[in-house]
Design a protein around this motif. Sequence first.
Motif, PDB file in Angstrom:
ATOM      1  N   UNK A 150       0.831  -1.061   0.224  1.00 33.94           N
ATOM      2  CA  UNK A 150       0.149   0.002   0.004  1.00 33.94           C
ATOM      3  C   UNK A 150       0.753   1.081   0.047  1.00 33.94           C
ATOM      4  N   UNK A 151       2.213   1.015  -0.106  1.00 37.46           N
ATOM      5  CA  UNK A 151       3.089   2.226   0.038  1.00 37.46           C
ATOM      6  C   UNK A 151       3.203   3.077   1.083  1.00 37.46           C
ATOM      7  N   UNK A 152       2.718   2.208   2.297  1.00 43.05           N
ATOM      8  CA  UNK A 152       2.838   3.018   3.595  1.00 43.05           C
ATOM      9  C   UNK A 152       4.090   2.494   4.280  1.00 43.05           C
ATOM     10  N   UNK A 153       5.064   3.208   4.001  1.00 41.70           N
ATOM     11  CA  UNK A 153       6.573   2.900   4.257  1.00 41.70           C
ATOM     12  C   UNK A 153       6.822   3.090   5.698  1.00 41.70           C
ATOM     13  N   UNK A 154       6.362   4.285   6.380  1.00 36.43           N
ATOM     14  CA  UNK A 154       6.758   4.545   7.699  1.00 36.43           C
ATOM     15  C   UNK A 154       5.885   3.415   8.688  1.00 36.43           C
ATOM     16  N   UNK A 155       4.822   3.121   8.402  1.00 36.48           N
ATOM     17  CA  UNK A 155       4.075   2.006   8.926  1.00 36.48           C
ATOM     18  C   UNK A 155       4.806   0.472   9.044  1.00 36.48           C
ATOM     19  N   UNK A 156       5.359   0.312   7.830  1.00 34.91           N
ATOM     20  CA  UNK A 156       6.012  -1.028   7.350  1.00 34.91           C
ATOM     21  C   UNK A 156       7.304  -0.960   8.323  1.00 34.91           C
ATOM     22  N   UNK A 157       7.947  -0.037   8.551  1.00 33.92           N
ATOM     23  CA  UNK A 157       9.072   0.207   9.273  1.00 33.92           C
ATOM     24  C   UNK A 157       8.784  -0.039  10.727  1.00 33.92           C
ATOM     25  N   UNK A 158       7.808   0.470  11.134  1.00 30.83           N
ATOM     26  CA  UNK A 158       7.265   0.286  12.549  1.00 30.83           C
ATOM     27  C   UNK A 158       6.915  -1.143  12.891  1.00 30.83           C
ATOM     28  N   UNK A 159       6.236  -1.604  11.866  1.00 30.81           N
ATOM     29  CA  UNK A 159       5.831  -3.090  12.266  1.00 30.81           C
ATOM     30  C   UNK A 159       7.081  -3.998  12.118  1.00 30.81           C
ATOM     31  N   UNK A 160       8.014  -3.841  11.353  1.00 31.65           N
ATOM     32  CA  UNK A 160       9.412  -4.592  11.256  1.00 31.65           C
ATOM     33  C   UNK A 160      10.056  -4.312  12.521  1.00 31.65           C
ATOM     34  N   UNK A 161      10.089  -3.028  13.140  1.00 32.80           N
ATOM     35  CA  UNK A 161      10.785  -2.651  14.346  1.00 32.80           C
ATOM     36  C   UNK A 161      10.008  -3.636  15.438  1.00 32.80           C
ATOM     37  N   UNK A 162       8.776  -3.584  15.509  1.00 28.86           N
ATOM     38  CA  UNK A 162       7.957  -4.444  16.438  1.00 28.86           C
ATOM     39  C   UNK A 162       8.415  -5.668  16.416  1.00 28.86           C
ATOM     40  N   UNK A 163       8.515  -6.296  15.285  1.00 26.03           N
ATOM     41  CA  UNK A 163       8.696  -7.894  14.994  1.00 26.03           C
ATOM     42  C   UNK A 163       9.931  -8.062  15.600  1.00 26.03           C
ATOM     43  N   UNK A 164      11.036  -7.234  15.196  1.00 26.10           N
ATOM     44  CA  UNK A 164      12.586  -7.637  15.659  1.00 26.10           C
ATOM     45  C   UNK A 164      12.494  -7.451  17.237  1.00 26.10           C
ATOM     46  N   UNK A 165      11.738  -6.573  17.901  1.00 22.44           N
ATOM     47  CA  UNK A 165      11.803  -6.476  19.347  1.00 22.44           C
ATOM     48  C   UNK A 165      11.339  -7.822  19.931  1.00 22.44           C
ATOM     49  N   UNK A 166      10.460  -8.547  19.188  1.00 19.59           N
ATOM     50  CA  UNK A 166      10.045  -9.811  19.592  1.00 19.59           C
ATOM     51  C   UNK A 166      10.977 -11.070  19.122  1.00 19.59           C
ATOM     52  N   UNK A 167      11.508 -10.921  18.096  1.00 20.86           N
ATOM     53  CA  UNK A 167      12.461 -11.857  17.408  1.00 20.86           C
ATOM     54  C   UNK A 167      13.751 -11.133  16.801  1.00 20.86           C
ATOM     55  N   UNK A 168      14.849 -11.060  17.380  1.00 19.52           N
ATOM     56  CA  UNK A 168      15.905 -10.257  16.888  1.00 19.52           C
ATOM     57  C   UNK A 168      16.491 -10.868  15.589  1.00 19.52           C
ATOM     58  N   UNK A 169      16.320 -12.004  15.466  1.00 19.62           N
ATOM     59  CA  UNK A 169      16.736 -12.876  13.944  1.00 19.62           C
ATOM     60  C   UNK A 169      15.634 -12.776  13.125  1.00 19.62           C
TER      61      UNK A 169
END
Length: 219
Positions: A150-169
């Motif tokens: 959907x070209x919502x790139x800041x939101x994509x960054x935010x979600x990936x950051x949240x995912x990495x907080x749960x699973x750093x790998x």
Amino acid sequence: MLKPLLRRAAAYETLEQYPRAYVDYKTAVQVDSSVQAAQDGMNRMRKVLIDKNGSNWREKLPPMPSVPLSAQHRWGPSAPGNTEQTCMPQNAGDTGSSKSEQAKSLKEEGNELVRKGEHRKAVDKYSASLKLDNKECTTYTNRALCHLQLKQYPEAVQDCTAALALDPNNLKAFYRRALARKELKDYAGSVTDLQEMLKRDPSNSAGQRLLQEVQKFTK
């Protein structure tokens, strides 16, 4: 009887006619309380109606049809595989499944919408799932994929950051954040994500290709 009820309930839900959807899901539960889709739908609609109408939400429901005993396939003691959990009074089904089960169901609905290419609707499902269970890493990465589409790139960054907080790998989180950062022209951040990804999976060809592409912008 069940399939038409569930289809009509789903149609009402799509049209945001939540009281009618609740009645159909609840009726389906009365017919066969072991059907998870009916239980999940009923619980989902109840939550929406409580949010909209408060404690008086039941007063705004259409009339609830009665289900003959002959049609209640799973409630009698003679039903195969019947347990105490399915032998319940008519209103006891409102206790429903746990939050984690509801979250899983919403996530699966989101996955199905992604397969259909309906990414905006999938975002809504994933968001509802995360409200119930915000510790599910793959729900964040799946929603990030939708944000990318959907070209919502800041939101994509935010979600990936949240995912990495749960699973750093988490490789998908690194890769999708790198994609989003590339589109946001954060090339240094994108390179860092890809390098971290390739430390964990050196032979990942998609990561290698994207890293070569992004590095061109850093020279």
